[in-house]
Design a protein around this motif. Structure first.
Motif, PDB file in Angstrom:
ATOM      1  N   ALA A 146       0.834  -1.199   0.000  1.00  0.00           N
ATOM      2  CA  ALA A 146       0.000   0.000   0.000  1.00  0.00           C
ATOM      3  C   ALA A 146       0.875   1.258   0.000  1.00  0.00           C
ATOM      4  N   LYS A 147       0.222   2.392  -0.096  1.00  0.00           N
ATOM      5  CA  LYS A 147       0.931   3.675  -0.204  1.00  0.00           C
ATOM      6  C   LYS A 147       1.834   3.910   0.999  1.00  0.00           C
ATOM      7  N   ALA A 148       3.114   4.152   0.728  1.00  0.00           N
ATOM      8  CA  ALA A 148       4.088   4.377   1.797  1.00  0.00           C
ATOM      9  C   ALA A 148       4.348   5.871   1.992  1.00  0.00           C
ATOM     10  N   MET A 149       4.922   6.190   3.134  1.00  0.00           N
ATOM     11  CA  MET A 149       5.394   7.558   3.366  1.00  0.00           C
ATOM     12  C   MET A 149       6.383   7.939   2.267  1.00  0.00           C
ATOM     13  N   LYS A 150       6.350   9.179   1.817  1.00  0.00           N
ATOM     14  CA  LYS A 150       7.282   9.623   0.793  1.00  0.00           C
ATOM     15  C   LYS A 150       8.719   9.478   1.269  1.00  0.00           C
ATOM     16  N   ARG A 151       9.588   9.106   0.348  1.00  0.00           N
ATOM     17  CA  ARG A 151      11.002   8.966   0.703  1.00  0.00           C
ATOM     18  C   ARG A 151      11.560  10.288   1.230  1.00  0.00           C
ATOM     19  N   SER A 152      11.103  11.403   0.628  1.00  0.00           N
ATOM     20  CA  SER A 152      11.627  12.712   1.042  1.00  0.00           C
ATOM     21  C   SER A 152      11.184  13.099   2.443  1.00  0.00           C
ATOM     22  N   ASP A 153      10.094  12.497   2.924  1.00  0.00           N
ATOM     23  CA  ASP A 153       9.599  12.821   4.267  1.00  0.00           C
ATOM     24  C   ASP A 153      10.135  11.874   5.332  1.00  0.00           C
ATOM     25  N   PHE A 154      10.756  10.792   4.902  1.00  0.00           N
ATOM     26  CA  PHE A 154      11.240   9.790   5.855  1.00  0.00           C
ATOM     27  C   PHE A 154      12.595  10.204   6.406  1.00  0.00           C
ATOM     28  N   LYS A 155      12.714  10.262   7.701  1.00  0.00           N
ATOM     29  CA  LYS A 155      13.951  10.741   8.347  1.00  0.00           C
ATOM     30  C   LYS A 155      14.889   9.613   8.749  1.00  0.00           C
ATOM     31  N   SER A 157      17.443   6.285   8.454  1.00  0.00           N
ATOM     32  CA  SER A 157      18.622   6.011   7.631  1.00  0.00           C
ATOM     33  C   SER A 157      18.457   4.785   6.742  1.00  0.00           C
ATOM     34  N   ASP A 158      17.496   3.913   7.063  1.00  0.00           N
ATOM     35  CA  ASP A 158      17.289   2.673   6.313  1.00  0.00           C
ATOM     36  C   ASP A 158      15.919   2.735   5.640  1.00  0.00           C
ATOM     37  N   ASP A 159      15.910   2.830   4.310  1.00  0.00           N
ATOM     38  CA  ASP A 159      14.643   2.976   3.599  1.00  0.00           C
ATOM     39  C   ASP A 159      13.723   1.775   3.808  1.00  0.00           C
ATOM     40  N   ALA A 160      14.282   0.633   4.142  1.00  0.00           N
ATOM     41  CA  ALA A 160      13.457  -0.542   4.383  1.00  0.00           C
ATOM     42  C   ALA A 160      12.526  -0.343   5.575  1.00  0.00           C
ATOM     43  N   GLU A 161      12.852   0.615   6.427  1.00  0.00           N
ATOM     44  CA  GLU A 161      12.019   0.868   7.607  1.00  0.00           C
ATOM     45  C   GLU A 161      10.956   1.933   7.355  1.00  0.00           C
ATOM     46  N   ARG A 162      10.877   2.463   6.142  1.00  0.00           N
ATOM     47  CA  ARG A 162       9.883   3.480   5.830  1.00  0.00           C
ATOM     48  C   ARG A 162       8.480   2.872   5.932  1.00  0.00           C
ATOM     49  N   PRO A 163       7.582   3.468   6.715  1.00  0.00           N
ATOM     50  CA  PRO A 163       6.265   2.873   6.957  1.00  0.00           C
ATOM     51  C   PRO A 163       5.226   3.293   5.918  1.00  0.00           C
ATOM     52  N   LEU A 164       4.032   2.771   6.085  1.00  0.00           N
ATOM     53  CA  LEU A 164       2.905   3.222   5.279  1.00  0.00           C
ATOM     54  C   LEU A 164       2.501   4.631   5.679  1.00  0.00           C
ATOM     55  N   SER A 165       1.942   5.345   4.733  1.00  0.00           N
ATOM     56  CA  SER A 165       1.337   6.641   5.043  1.00  0.00           C
ATOM     57  C   SER A 165      -0.026   6.408   5.688  1.00  0.00           C
ATOM     58  N   GLY A 166      -0.664   7.470   6.131  1.00  0.00           N
ATOM     59  CA  GLY A 166      -2.007   7.324   6.673  1.00  0.00           C
ATOM     60  C   GLY A 166      -2.958   6.747   5.649  1.00  0.00           C
ATOM     61  N   PHE A 167      -2.856   7.227   4.407  1.00  0.00           N
ATOM     62  CA  PHE A 167      -3.698   6.686   3.348  1.00  0.00           C
ATOM     63  C   PHE A 167      -3.361   5.220   3.091  1.00  0.00           C
TER      64      PHE A 167
END
Length: 301
Positions: A146-155, A157-167
């Motif tokens: 499903a839709k993930a948090m934007k890469r530019s908004d993720f703080k 260091s490991d992109d694999a840990e980027r979560p889903l967005s609210g949507f």
């Protein structure tokens, strides 16, 4: 707003079971129309066609179906307005109990030949003939997370840990009944957070463990592209009904695996799925080294 020329969308099933002597089909009798037909009904505004097929069968028969391979889409005029109906072969998942109402006053299980003869509309009889000729199938659902948090908004260091967005969380919630419709029993996913969060709620709904496959992640794919294909080949050879969740860059390679197998029916193999989109690969196992792909359907969230 729906115009007079816009088609009415509907969905239904050819619900089958093994009878004492031969296969049987569930027919409904509609008192207002005095006809015998297959369980079907209109898609509600905003409702997914897959969910509509399950809901309408449940409402009209008290039987909750598990969807099998898709059947040919029916197109015809209803009171002068175009109507489009999607159908699936189906079996019974559970019986909630039939309650007659002003629309459906009887549900009857009948042998195939009797069903073909009793059905009021020839198009329904044609669907029954097609459905009973299909082999038994088991689904592999290939899902883009499903839709993930934007890469530019993720703080992190490991992109694999980027979560889903609210949507994305809303999409993951909406996926539960759509995936349930096909009766999966196992859940595989990349080890990325956004994939795990996409399938977690569904896995809980069927009391299944979430099995992580690092080869299906973006990072794993970039390091060893062939491992993703090998992983899917192994899963395709497993007859367990399952969901497999991965990422946009990996999907073309996974779809190539499916395209390289024997395909006997309609197959929408476009790998360009939006977040939360999925392919349902209906596989038949006949004792050969790999399954036959009976059909592939593509669904958007």
């Amino acid at each position: 707003m729906t115009g007079q020329d816009d088609p009415i969308r509907a969905a239904g099933v050819v619900l089958m079971r093994e009878g004492p002597a031969e296969a049987e089909v569930a027919l409904i009798h509609r008192s207002l129309r005095s006809d015998w037909s297959l369980p079907k009904g209109k898609v509600d505004p905003g409702e997914h066609v897959v969910a509509a097929a399950v809901r309408e069968c449940d409402e009209e028969t008290g039987l909750v179906p598990v969807l099998g391979a898709p059947l040919p889409r029916q197109k015809y005029l209803a009171l002068g307005q175009p109507k489009v109906v999607d159908y699936w072969a189906a079996r019974v998942a559970r019986d909630e109990g039939f309650s007659p109402d002003e629309e459906v006053d009887e549900v009857r299980w009948v042998p195939v030949d009797e069903a073909v003869a009793r059905l009021t509309y020839p198009r329904d009889a044609d669907l029954v003939r097609l459905a009973v000729d299909l082999p038994t199938t088991t689904p592999l659902i290939l899902l883009r997370h499903a839709k993930a948090m934007k890469r530019s908004d993720f703080k992190g260091s490991d992109d694999a840990e980027r979560p889903l967005s609210g949507f994305g969380r809303t999409q993951a919630k909406a996926l539960v009944p759509l995936l349930q419709a096909y009766g999966p029993e196992a859940v595989y996913t990349s080890d990325a957070t956004r994939c795990r969060e996409t399938v977690r709620r569904f896995a809980k709904s069927i009391d299944a463990d979430v099995v992580e496959e690092p080869a299906l992640s973006e990072e794993g794919y970039n390091e060893h592209p062939k491992r993703a294909a090998k992983t899917l080949r192994s899963l395709m050879a497993d007859p367990t009904p399952m969901v497999v969740c991965s990422h946009r860059p990996v999907l073309p390679t996974l779809v190539e695996v499916i395209a390289g197998m024997r395909i006997t029916g309609s197959a929408d193999l476009d790998p360009a799925l939006p977040p939360g989109g999925f392919l349902v690969v209906h596989r038949a196992f006949t004792g050969s080294d790999e399954p036959t792909v009976v059909a592939v359907e593509r669904h958007l969230p």
